[in-house]
Design an enzyme around this catalytic site. Sequence first.
Site, short mmCIF file in Angstrom:
data_model
loop_
_atom_site.label_atom_id
_atom_site.label_comp_id
_atom_site.label_asym_id
_atom_site.label_seq_id
_atom_site.Cartn_x
_atom_site.Cartn_y
_atom_site.Cartn_z
N ASP A 16 0.88 -1.19 0.00
CA ASP A 16 0.00 0.00 0.00
C ASP A 16 0.92 1.24 0.00
OD1 ASP A 16 0.90 -0.58 2.61
OD2 ASP A 16 -0.86 0.28 3.57
N HIS A 247 9.18 -0.88 9.48
CA HIS A 247 8.22 -1.99 9.39
C HIS A 247 8.40 -2.85 8.12
CE1 HIS A 247 6.04 0.22 12.50
NE2 HIS A 247 5.83 1.23 11.69
C1 BDR Z 1 2.21 -0.83 8.60
O1 BDR Z 1 1.15 0.07 8.32
C2 BDR Z 1 1.50 0.96 7.28
O2 BDR Z 1 1.26 2.28 7.65
C3 BDR Z 1 2.97 0.74 7.01
O3 BDR Z 1 3.27 0.88 5.63
C4 BDR Z 1 3.22 -0.67 7.48
O4 BDR Z 1 2.94 -1.60 6.47
C5 BDR Z 1 2.75 -0.53 9.99
O5 BDR Z 1 1.74 -0.69 10.93
CA CA Z 2 2.68 -0.89 4.16
#
Ligand code: BDR
Ligand code: CA
Length: 322
Positions: A16, A247
């Site tokens: 995303d 992340h």
């Molecule tokens: C996840 O949520 C999204 O905002 C980031 O891209 C990551 O995949 C972290 O909680």
């Molecule tokens: Ca993400």
Amino acid sequence: MSASLEPRRPFFLDCDTGIDDALALGYLLASDTVDLVGIGTVSGNVSAERGARNTLDLLELSGRADIPVAIGNAEPQRGTFDGGALHVHGANGIGDVLLPESATPVVDETAAELLVRMAREYAGELHLVAIGPLTNIAEALRLEPQLTTLVKTVTIMGGAAMAPGNITPVAEANIGNDADAAAEVLAADWFVTLVPLDVTISHRFEESDQRALVESEQTVPVALGQMLDFYFDFYVGTYGERASALHDPLAAAIAVGDIALKSAPVVSVLVDDTDGPGRGQTICDLRGYLVGFPEQPGAHCRVVLSLEQDFAPTLLAALLTL
Ligand code: BDR
Ligand code: CA
């Protein structure tokens, strides 16, 4: 990175795109053991359509416009897309950095269809990395129930085992933004590596890493470094200083097999898909933590809790090769 003697392995990314998604994409493009054969986008940080635009632009900038990109689900399984995390990733999802627009179109398939096609083409070989809400993956499982055996590995950035959530006190964004899809994907009969907030929040880029990217004077690292400006501002609220969690790139690196895991027990994981305050929580059975996590019959989720070493230097070195 030095050239590897290992043959390249097929990878599929569902994302995303998003600033940390952009870092994950960069990590996979930099790896000389990865052949990125397809990318699907899903609504999460931004709409699935905007995520595809960001992905195509990043691929163009990296000289990899040959990789097919498919737009996936605009809406979660239940309810409606909330407009995204623009306060985290900027109005365009990539920190308001303006990239040259790619002229390459998305493919004429949904993200789930592209994933299923690639899973059949690379039967038993495909590595699936999911770093957004799991809407497309759940749809692909419904389209092709054999997906669980066609795919070789599944790595998901999502959830919070013992750490607090980031969109509610207990829910992490990728799980909480489509808890129904996440419940289906984690209940499916395949082995999943889950990379939750517990570990991703403990590995971060500092301002020195950002400076190294921006001062590299190389097109892609500079663009990624510029995006981090926005992300760093958001994370002041989390860390009390400018830095960023890693992340999605961490999930990508674990999927590639580049990272030594310290604590990663295989345990039962359930997703709360009720409508109560626990919605989106990943309920991980960690009761064996004092005795080395004895085997849990039927458990098929490896939950990564800690690493042997700091991930940031590995990520920075990879991105600087782009
Ligand atoms: C996840 O949520 C999204 O905002 C980031 O891209 C990551 O995949 C972290 O909680
Ligand atoms: Ca993400």
